[in-house]
Enzyme design. Structure first.
Site, PDB file in Angstrom:
ATOM      1  N   HIS A 294      -1.891   7.840  -8.873  1.00  0.00           N
ATOM      2  CA  HIS A 294      -0.735   7.092  -9.375  1.00  0.00           C
ATOM      3  C   HIS A 294      -1.091   6.452 -10.712  1.00  0.00           C
ATOM      4  CE1 HIS A 294       1.869   6.639  -5.597  1.00  0.00           C
ATOM      5  NE2 HIS A 294       0.989   7.579  -5.369  1.00  0.00           N
TER       6      HIS A 294
ATOM      7  N   TYR B 284       6.820  -2.826  -5.451  1.00  0.00           N
ATOM      8  CA  TYR B 284       6.590  -4.208  -5.015  1.00  0.00           C
ATOM      9  C   TYR B 284       7.876  -4.974  -5.300  1.00  0.00           C
ATOM     10  CZ  TYR B 284       1.522  -3.351  -4.824  1.00  0.00           C
ATOM     11  OH  TYR B 284       0.264  -2.876  -4.510  1.00  0.00           O
TER      12      TYR B 284
ATOM     13  N   PRO C  23      -3.352  -8.660   1.106  1.00  0.00           N
ATOM     14  CA  PRO C  23      -3.304  -7.259   0.672  1.00  0.00           C
ATOM     15  C   PRO C  23      -2.423  -6.981  -0.551  1.00  0.00           C
ATOM     16  CG  PRO C  23      -2.124  -7.530   2.753  1.00  0.00           C
ATOM     17  CD  PRO C  23      -2.776  -8.831   2.464  1.00  0.00           C
TER      18      PRO C  23
ATOM     19  N   LYS D 235      -7.029  -5.076  -2.872  1.00  0.00           N
ATOM     20  CA  LYS D 235      -8.420  -5.212  -3.324  1.00  0.00           C
ATOM     21  C   LYS D 235      -9.478  -5.168  -2.230  1.00  0.00           C
ATOM     22  CE  LYS D 235      -7.930  -5.513  -7.679  1.00  0.00           C
ATOM     23  NZ  LYS D 235      -7.600  -4.104  -7.851  1.00  0.00           N
TER      24      LYS D 235
ATOM     25  N   TYR E 266      -5.307  -4.699 -11.467  1.00  0.00           N
ATOM     26  CA  TYR E 266      -4.885  -3.842 -10.352  1.00  0.00           C
ATOM     27  C   TYR E 266      -5.724  -2.570 -10.299  1.00  0.00           C
ATOM     28  CZ  TYR E 266      -1.495  -1.668  -7.140  1.00  0.00           C
ATOM     29  OH  TYR E 266      -0.879  -1.085  -6.061  1.00  0.00           O
TER      30      TYR E 266
HETATM   31  P1  RFL Z   1     -13.895  -3.745   8.578  1.00  0.00           P
HETATM   32  O1  RFL Z   1     -13.072  -2.568   8.188  1.00  0.00           O
HETATM   33  O2  RFL Z   1     -13.206  -4.863   9.279  1.00  0.00           O
HETATM   34  O3  RFL Z   1     -15.088  -3.177   9.488  1.00  0.00           O
HETATM   35  C1  RFL Z   1     -15.913  -4.042  10.244  1.00  0.00           C
HETATM   36  C2  RFL Z   1     -16.452  -3.242  11.422  1.00  0.00           C
HETATM   37  O4  RFL Z   1     -17.333  -4.066  12.186  1.00  0.00           O
HETATM   38  C3  RFL Z   1     -17.040  -3.911  13.569  1.00  0.00           C
HETATM   39  N1  RFL Z   1     -17.525  -5.120  14.270  1.00  0.00           N
HETATM   40  C4  RFL Z   1     -18.671  -5.141  14.990  1.00  0.00           C
HETATM   41  N2  RFL Z   1     -19.571  -4.191  15.259  1.00  0.00           N
HETATM   42  C5  RFL Z   1     -20.642  -4.532  16.035  1.00  0.00           C
HETATM   43  N3  RFL Z   1     -20.826  -5.781  16.554  1.00  0.00           N
HETATM   44  C6  RFL Z   1     -19.939  -6.767  16.298  1.00  0.00           C
HETATM   45  N4  RFL Z   1     -20.142  -8.000  16.788  1.00  0.00           N
HETATM   46  C7  RFL Z   1     -18.801  -6.474  15.488  1.00  0.00           C
HETATM   47  N5  RFL Z   1     -17.742  -7.195  15.039  1.00  0.00           N
HETATM   48  C8  RFL Z   1     -16.985  -6.355  14.308  1.00  0.00           C
HETATM   49  C9  RFL Z   1     -15.544  -3.704  13.605  1.00  0.00           C
HETATM   50  O5  RFL Z   1     -15.090  -3.083  14.813  1.00  0.00           O
HETATM   51  C10 RFL Z   1     -15.347  -2.809  12.377  1.00  0.00           C
HETATM   52  O6  RFL Z   1     -15.490  -1.449  12.698  1.00  0.00           O
HETATM   53  O7  RFL Z   1     -14.658  -4.369   7.329  1.00  0.00           O
HETATM   54  P2  RFL Z   1     -15.216  -3.707   5.984  1.00  0.00           P
HETATM   55  O8  RFL Z   1     -16.048  -2.497   6.323  1.00  0.00           O
HETATM   56  O9  RFL Z   1     -15.787  -4.830   5.205  1.00  0.00           O
HETATM   57  O10 RFL Z   1     -13.909  -3.125   5.231  1.00  0.00           O
HETATM   58  C11 RFL Z   1     -12.923  -3.999   4.699  1.00  0.00           C
HETATM   59  C12 RFL Z   1     -11.542  -3.340   4.728  1.00  0.00           C
HETATM   60  O11 RFL Z   1     -11.290  -2.882   6.055  1.00  0.00           O
HETATM   61  C13 RFL Z   1     -10.420  -4.296   4.273  1.00  0.00           C
HETATM   62  O12 RFL Z   1     -10.852  -5.110   3.218  1.00  0.00           O
HETATM   63  C14 RFL Z   1      -9.150  -3.544   3.803  1.00  0.00           C
HETATM   64  O13 RFL Z   1      -8.562  -2.836   4.858  1.00  0.00           O
HETATM   65  C15 RFL Z   1      -8.130  -4.531   3.201  1.00  0.00           C
HETATM   66  N6  RFL Z   1      -6.847  -3.889   2.833  1.00  0.00           N
HETATM   67  C16 RFL Z   1      -6.708  -3.205   1.630  1.00  0.00           C
HETATM   68  N7  RFL Z   1      -7.757  -3.075   0.799  1.00  0.00           N
HETATM   69  C17 RFL Z   1      -7.645  -2.318  -0.336  1.00  0.00           C
HETATM   70  O14 RFL Z   1      -8.614  -2.224  -1.104  1.00  0.00           O
HETATM   71  N8  RFL Z   1      -6.477  -1.655  -0.681  1.00  0.00           N
HETATM   72  C18 RFL Z   1      -5.372  -1.735   0.127  1.00  0.00           C
HETATM   73  O15 RFL Z   1      -4.352  -1.080  -0.157  1.00  0.00           O
HETATM   74  C19 RFL Z   1      -5.446  -2.569   1.305  1.00  0.00           C
HETATM   75  N9  RFL Z   1      -4.381  -2.701   2.124  1.00  0.00           N
HETATM   76  C20 RFL Z   1      -5.748  -3.980   3.702  1.00  0.00           C
HETATM   77  C21 RFL Z   1      -4.518  -3.375   3.306  1.00  0.00           C
HETATM   78  C22 RFL Z   1      -5.845  -4.619   4.940  1.00  0.00           C
HETATM   79  C23 RFL Z   1      -4.735  -4.681   5.765  1.00  0.00           C
HETATM   80  N10 RFL Z   1      -4.916  -5.284   7.040  1.00  0.00           N
HETATM   81  C24 RFL Z   1      -4.454  -4.728   8.253  1.00  0.00           C
HETATM   82  C25 RFL Z   1      -5.859  -6.385   7.175  1.00  0.00           C
HETATM   83  C26 RFL Z   1      -3.399  -3.455   4.108  1.00  0.00           C
HETATM   84  C27 RFL Z   1      -3.481  -4.139   5.329  1.00  0.00           C
HETATM   85  C28 RFL Z   1      -2.232  -4.252   6.158  1.00  0.00           C
HETATM   86  C1  PHB Z   2      -1.176   0.494   1.313  1.00  0.00           C
HETATM   87  O1  PHB Z   2      -0.977   1.651   0.859  1.00  0.00           O
HETATM   88  O2  PHB Z   2      -1.324   0.279   2.529  1.00  0.00           O
HETATM   89  C2  PHB Z   2      -1.169  -0.644   0.370  1.00  0.00           C
HETATM   90  C3  PHB Z   2      -0.990  -0.393  -0.980  1.00  0.00           C
HETATM   91  C4  PHB Z   2      -0.945  -1.456  -1.876  1.00  0.00           C
HETATM   92  C5  PHB Z   2      -1.069  -2.740  -1.410  1.00  0.00           C
HETATM   93  C6  PHB Z   2      -1.280  -2.982  -0.053  1.00  0.00           C
HETATM   94  C7  PHB Z   2      -1.322  -1.927   0.841  1.00  0.00           C
HETATM   95  O3  PHB Z   2      -0.993  -3.781  -2.279  1.00  0.00           O
END
Ligand code: RFL
Ligand code: PHB
Length: 401
Positions: A77, A205, A296, A300, A388
């Site tokens: 994109h 957005y 989110p 980032k 971004y």
């Molecule tokens: P994670 O993915 O939470 O993984 C942590 C892992 O540790 C396990 N765990 C354990 N394992 C052993 N013993 C324990 N005691 C444990 N406790 C926990 C868990 O089961 C898991 O497998 O952390 P990590 O690796 O630091 O990754 C971070 C990302 O997951 C997170 O920052 C992103 O998903 C945030 N996020 C977004 N980030 C972006 O860069 N671009 C996006 O578009 C974006 N959109 C989002 C998002 C997060 C969202 N939610 C649901 C929070 C959109 C949403 C809706």
């Molecule tokens: C996503 O694709 O899930 C997504 C994209 C951009 C955002 C947050 C989530 O700012």
């Protein structure tokens, strides 16, 4: 049952994107690791989260042999739409920043690619562990202890331990005298995955008087959409018809149609900013969501998690292959500069686009003024575009083993 004792160079808690990429990068430097995860592989691969990758993250994944499916299936994109007051404006990142772009490729797919790469290379990952604890963190031989799926106690002596266990993990609370900065927002996101082609070429957005909405996507056939809802909203209060009606309302634009389809999945996510420092205590190092969370809106979190791990893998390479502690000592400070930039950007995007429950018309006018500024001033648009698309991209230069 007798305790099983073992040895690895790097003990990694958590098989999310941070823990898995760390074990992959370490293997490239000839360093062995053990990843322990309290969920099953199927659960980790299905957990719906991020979708948007900065160009630097894409280049990183390509450079370490993880680009094949990403290149085939990722959707590049060159900008986003900002919608407010009944108008939709396009920000062209390539034009504003001299060619920068972002890519839609779901976190679920990155996690699948990482599991496949680690397991094909004989990497050690233990799923469904419990009772994880650590000791000796201020010695050169910290011990990671856990119960395997069958209830067997394992004690693994390590050189270093990486806490990649997300926001609710056990690692961060083990660091004494941690400084914490935190902001809980008075709203949450209701996210859906829908079986319908995206109705837009770029992400939309939308700031609406009734609350924020975001139209993003996963593939040419699957859309992802989000709605601002009150915190602690029970998902049962949002039947599918109500979700589509609200998305139609908040994303509406004359002459444009939002296509609807079956909702495959829906969930409510709280919104929070959180930074903990330092990201290290003795031989325990935190990476990713274990150390910091952003709302989110700025997309980032995943990008930050993977950037931390690049810095950490390089530091571990220096420490373990060359006996040089300088990069490990600098780790927390190196990461926190990027973390605070992303924390500010994510807070700024969130504050500009959401309508708080107690918001008065003064604040609404400030938001609209800011949106008009960002969509009319090249300087303001460039600020958004460069943050971004990734202001602090990291490069991975594997140290020779
Ligand atoms: P994670 O993915 O939470 O993984 C942590 C892992 O540790 C396990 N765990 C354990 N394992 C052993 N013993 C324990 N005691 C444990 N406790 C926990 C868990 O089961 C898991 O497998 O952390 P990590 O690796 O630091 O990754 C971070 C990302 O997951 C997170 O920052 C992103 O998903 C945030 N996020 C977004 N980030 C972006 O860069 N671009 C996006 O578009 C974006 N959109 C989002 C998002 C997060 C969202 N939610 C649901 C929070 C959109 C949403 C809706
Ligand atoms: C996503 O694709 O899930 C997504 C994209 C951009 C955002 C947050 C989530 O700012």
């Amino acid at each position: 049952m007798a305790v099983v004792r073992g040895r690895t160079q790097v003990g990694i808690v958590g098989a999310g994107p941070a823990g898995l990429l760390l074990s992959h990068l370490l293997a490239l430097s000839g360093i062995d690791s053990l990843v322990i995860e309290n969920r099953t592989r199927a659960y980790c691969e299905a957990r719906q989260r991020a979708g948007l990758l900065e160009a630097g993250t894409v280049e990183l994944l390509r450079s370490v042999g993880l680009g094949e499916r990403l290149d085939a299936e990722g959707m590049e994109h060159g900008g986003i739409y900002l919608q407010f007051a009944g108008e939709r404006h396009h920000l062209d990142f390539r034009e504003l920043t001299g060619g920068r772009w972002v890519t839609i490729y779901a976190q679920t797919e990155i996690v699948k690619d990482l599991f496949a790469a680690r397991l094909a290379a004989g990497g050690a990952i233990e799923f469904s562990v419990s009772g994880v604890s650590m000791s000796g963190l201020t010695t050169d031989t910290p011990v990671l202890s856990y119960l395997s799926e069958t209830g067997q106690r394992h004690e693994i002596t390590c050189d270093v331990i990486a806490g990649c266990d997300g926001f609710h993990g056990i690692s961060r609370p083990l660091i004494p005298d941690l400084s914490v900065w935190e902001r809980a927002y008075p709203y949450a996101w209701l996210g859906i995955l829908a079986e319908v082609p995206p109705s837009t070429d770029e992400l939309i957005y939308s700031r609406h008087e009734e609350g924020f909405a975001l139209h993003t996507m996963r593939t040419p056939h699957i859309s992802r959409l989000y709605l601002q809802v009150p915190p602690d909203t029970p998902i049962e209060s949002w039947p599918d018809d109500r979700i589509w009606a609200e998305l139609q309302h908040r994303l509406a634009l004359p002459g444009w149609t939002l296509k609807e389809g079956p909702i495959l999945e829906k969930a409510v996510t709280p919104m929070r900013s959180f930074v903990a420092a330092p990201m290290r205590y003795g031989r325990l190092f935190l990476a990713g969501d274990a150390a910091h969370i952003v709302p989110p809106t700025g997309a980032k979190g995943l990008n930050l998690a993977l950037s931390d791990v690049v810095v950490l893998a390089t530091a571990f390479g220096e420490l373990l292959n060359r006996g040089s502690p300088a990069l490990a000592d600098a780790y927390s400070g190196t990461c926190l500069a990027r973390v605070w930039r992303a924390t500010h950007f994510s807070w700024w995007m969130t504050s500009m686009l959401h309508v708080a429950p107690d918001q008065d018309t003064f604040e609404s006018q400030l938001q609209l003024s800011q949106l008009r500024y960002v969509t009319s001033s090249r300087a303001a648009a460039t600020t958004l575009a460069e943050n971004y698309s990734g202001y602090h991209p990291v490069r991975y230069n594997p140290p020779p083993p």
